[in-house]
Design a protein around this motif. Structure first.
Motif, short mmCIF file in Angstrom:
data_model
loop_
_atom_site.label_atom_id
_atom_site.label_comp_id
_atom_site.label_asym_id
_atom_site.label_seq_id
_atom_site.Cartn_x
_atom_site.Cartn_y
_atom_site.Cartn_z
N ARG A 1 0.82 -1.20 0.00
CA ARG A 1 0.00 0.00 0.00
C ARG A 1 0.87 1.26 0.00
NH1 ARG A 1 -4.68 -0.24 4.36
NH2 ARG A 1 -2.96 0.38 5.73
N MET A 2 0.22 2.38 -0.27
CA MET A 2 0.92 3.66 -0.21
C MET A 2 1.02 4.17 1.21
SD MET A 2 1.84 4.37 -3.30
CE MET A 2 2.16 6.13 -3.31
N LYS A 3 0.12 3.70 2.10
CA LYS A 3 0.13 4.16 3.49
C LYS A 3 0.44 3.00 4.41
CE LYS A 3 -4.92 3.65 3.74
NZ LYS A 3 -6.20 4.36 4.01
N GLU A 4 0.68 3.32 5.65
CA GLU A 4 1.02 2.29 6.65
C GLU A 4 -0.22 1.49 7.05
OE1 GLU A 4 3.97 1.51 7.48
OE2 GLU A 4 4.99 3.18 6.50
N PRO A 5 -0.07 0.18 7.38
CA PRO A 5 1.16 -0.59 7.15
C PRO A 5 1.37 -0.82 5.67
CG PRO A 5 -0.62 -2.03 7.83
CD PRO A 5 -1.17 -0.65 7.91
N LYS A 6 2.61 -0.81 5.25
CA LYS A 6 2.94 -0.89 3.84
C LYS A 6 2.47 -2.19 3.19
CE LYS A 6 5.28 2.81 2.44
NZ LYS A 6 4.98 3.54 1.21
N LEU A 7 2.83 -3.33 3.80
CA LEU A 7 2.50 -4.62 3.20
C LEU A 7 1.37 -5.27 3.98
CD1 LEU A 7 3.40 -6.52 0.90
CD2 LEU A 7 4.80 -7.73 2.58
N VAL A 8 0.29 -5.60 3.27
CA VAL A 8 -0.87 -6.23 3.90
C VAL A 8 -1.20 -7.53 3.17
CG1 VAL A 8 -1.86 -4.09 4.78
CG2 VAL A 8 -2.46 -4.88 2.47
N ILE B 1 -10.07 -2.34 -5.67
CA ILE B 1 -9.17 -2.25 -6.81
C ILE B 1 -7.72 -2.27 -6.34
CG2 ILE B 1 -8.49 -0.83 -8.79
CD1 ILE B 1 -11.32 0.38 -8.70
N TYR B 2 -6.91 -3.14 -6.96
CA TYR B 2 -5.50 -3.28 -6.58
C TYR B 2 -4.63 -3.08 -7.82
CZ TYR B 2 -7.57 -5.72 -2.58
OH TYR B 2 -8.33 -6.05 -1.49
N ASP C 1 1.04 -4.14 -10.23
CA ASP C 1 2.48 -4.04 -10.01
C ASP C 1 2.83 -3.94 -8.53
OD1 ASP C 1 3.05 -0.81 -9.51
OD2 ASP C 1 1.33 -1.21 -10.78
N ARG C 2 1.83 -3.66 -7.67
CA ARG C 2 2.08 -3.60 -6.23
C ARG C 2 1.74 -4.91 -5.53
NH1 ARG C 2 -0.68 2.17 -4.83
NH2 ARG C 2 0.81 3.53 -5.90
N ILE C 3 1.26 -5.87 -6.27
CA ILE C 3 0.98 -7.18 -5.68
C ILE C 3 2.31 -7.93 -5.59
CG2 ILE C 3 -0.21 -9.39 -5.96
CD1 ILE C 3 -2.46 -7.91 -7.35
N ARG C 4 2.79 -8.13 -4.37
CA ARG C 4 4.12 -8.72 -4.18
C ARG C 4 4.09 -10.25 -4.16
NH1 ARG C 4 5.54 -4.93 -6.19
NH2 ARG C 4 6.11 -2.94 -5.22
N SER C 5 2.95 -10.84 -3.88
CA SER C 5 2.85 -12.30 -3.88
C SER C 5 1.42 -12.70 -4.20
CB SER C 5 3.27 -12.89 -2.53
OG SER C 5 2.40 -12.44 -1.50
N VAL C 6 1.29 -13.84 -4.87
CA VAL C 6 -0.03 -14.37 -5.22
C VAL C 6 -0.03 -15.86 -4.90
CG1 VAL C 6 -1.73 -14.81 -7.04
CG2 VAL C 6 -0.36 -12.72 -7.10
N LYS C 7 -1.03 -16.29 -4.16
CA LYS C 7 -1.20 -17.71 -3.89
C LYS C 7 -2.63 -18.08 -4.27
CE LYS C 7 -0.87 -21.26 -0.27
NZ LYS C 7 -0.63 -21.50 1.17
N VAL C 8 -2.75 -18.93 -5.28
CA VAL C 8 -4.07 -19.38 -5.72
C VAL C 8 -4.47 -20.57 -4.86
CG1 VAL C 8 -5.44 -20.22 -7.66
CG2 VAL C 8 -3.57 -18.59 -8.08
N LEU C 9 -5.59 -20.43 -4.16
CA LEU C 9 -6.04 -21.45 -3.23
C LEU C 9 -6.95 -22.46 -3.92
CD1 LEU C 9 -6.88 -19.16 -0.17
CD2 LEU C 9 -4.71 -20.26 -0.74
N ASN C 10 -7.02 -23.62 -3.34
CA ASN C 10 -7.92 -24.65 -3.87
C ASN C 10 -9.32 -24.47 -3.28
OD1 ASN C 10 -8.66 -26.88 -5.39
ND2 ASN C 10 -8.14 -28.33 -3.76
#
Length: 315
Positions: free
Chosen positions: A172-179, A217-218, A221-230
């Motif tokens: 994110r642009m604001k704190e906390p940075k990574l959610v 809306i996300y 380019d700011r999505i640092r990780s993606v986990k596709v769940l079953n």
């Protein structure tokens, strides 16, 4: 009489030659000018005229075929006159749009442009198309984030298609940075240099309005990780998310509730406003400008209008 007989004989030979060339082209064969000239005991210039005659014949009768010169195979072949591929003009338009979007790192953008030209432009036109986009390609300015999003686009697209829940790490642009977020992905959109994921949050306890029924809306380019769940989610057909309809109503990728607004536009280009707002309708026109209504998501367009000094009124 002898000259007349010779002319008739030459005409018959040419007709037979044209029919033979046409038949071979119809069979999908690639014909080389030198080989044809040797076989029929004529000059290569005569074969060239034969090809032009065939092209005129096909064009005059509006047949959906044409004879082209294939630079790679160095011969003539027949193709559909109404090709499914893009025309030179269409390819040039696509290349220009891609470059103006400034949506990808230079390496990704250059690779896509080269493949488009190689795959969709006839060999004899490739040089001209490359020259027309060369200057913009040379001075191309990529987005500052420098992230390649092509892999993420496909992975997210597959999750959307199969309606699978995903977990994302989002900066994110604001704190906390990574959610961390668990979301139901429903669409991919592009606007103003960036690709966006639209998704419904599963857990909204830390949001101002947990009852919000509209997607979040996300920026991809700011999505640092993606986990596709079953885990799959189901959206009834009647309530399915429609990217096209959502896109008409969201401006500058500001999410939020669906709003109905009215504003008075006094600027020089009404057309520019109507193009910006696909849902806009002109209610009235007067000396003090145009009164316009529109349906939009969030505050994006209202903020933009206020920055332009235009009057905005909620309905």
């Amino acid at each position: 009489m002898r000259n007349g007989g010779n002319m008739e004989q030459r005409s018959e030979l040419k007709s037979a030659r044209l029919l033979e060339i046409y038949t071979r082209l119809e069979q999908g064969r690639t014909l080389k000018k030198a080989d044809l000239a040797q076989e029929f005991h004529v000059t290569q210039r005569s074969i060239q005229r034969d090809v032009e005659d065939l092209r005129c014949f096909l064009a005059e009768r509006h047949l959906e075929r044409e004879v082209i010169y294939d630079g790679k195979q160095r011969g003539y072949r027949m193709v559909s006159g109404n090709p499914r591929g893009l025309t030179n003009s269409e390819i040039l338009a696509v290349c220009k749009i891609l470059l103006e979007s400034r949506s990808l790192p230079a390496r990704d953008m250059g690779g896509i442009l080269d493949k488009l030209i190689d795959c969709a432009v006839p060999q004899e036109s490739q040089k001209a198309v490359r020259e027309l986009v060369a200057n913009e390609k040379l001075h191309y300015i990529p987005p500052h984030h420098g992230q390649s999003v092509l892999g993420s686009l496909w992975e997210l697209g597959q999750a959307i298609r199969s309606q699978q829940v995903i977990e994302i790490g989002y900066e994110r642009m604001k704190e906390p940075k990574l959610v961390q977020r668990r979301v139901q992905p429903v669409g991919i959109m592009f606007s103003e240099y960036y690709f966006y994921l639209t998704a419904f949050l599963e857990d909204k306890t830390d949001f101002d309005n947990p009852d919000d029924l509209f997607p979040t809306i996300y920026r991809i380019d700011r999505i640092r990780s993606v986990k596709v769940l079953n885990e799959h989610f189901r959206v009834p057909y009647a309530k399915r998310f429609e990217e096209g309809e959502f896109r008409k109503r969201v401006q500058f990728m500001y999410g939020g509730r669906l709003e109905h607004i009215r504003f008075r536009y006094t600027g020089p280009s009404l057309e520019a406003v109507l193009d910006r707002l696909p849902t806009a309708q002109v209610l009235s026109e007067g000396a003090d400008g145009w009164l316009i209504s529109a349906e939009v998501f969030g505050k994006g367009i209202e903020m933009w209008l206020r920055s332009q000094g235009e009057w905005v009124e909620k309905v």
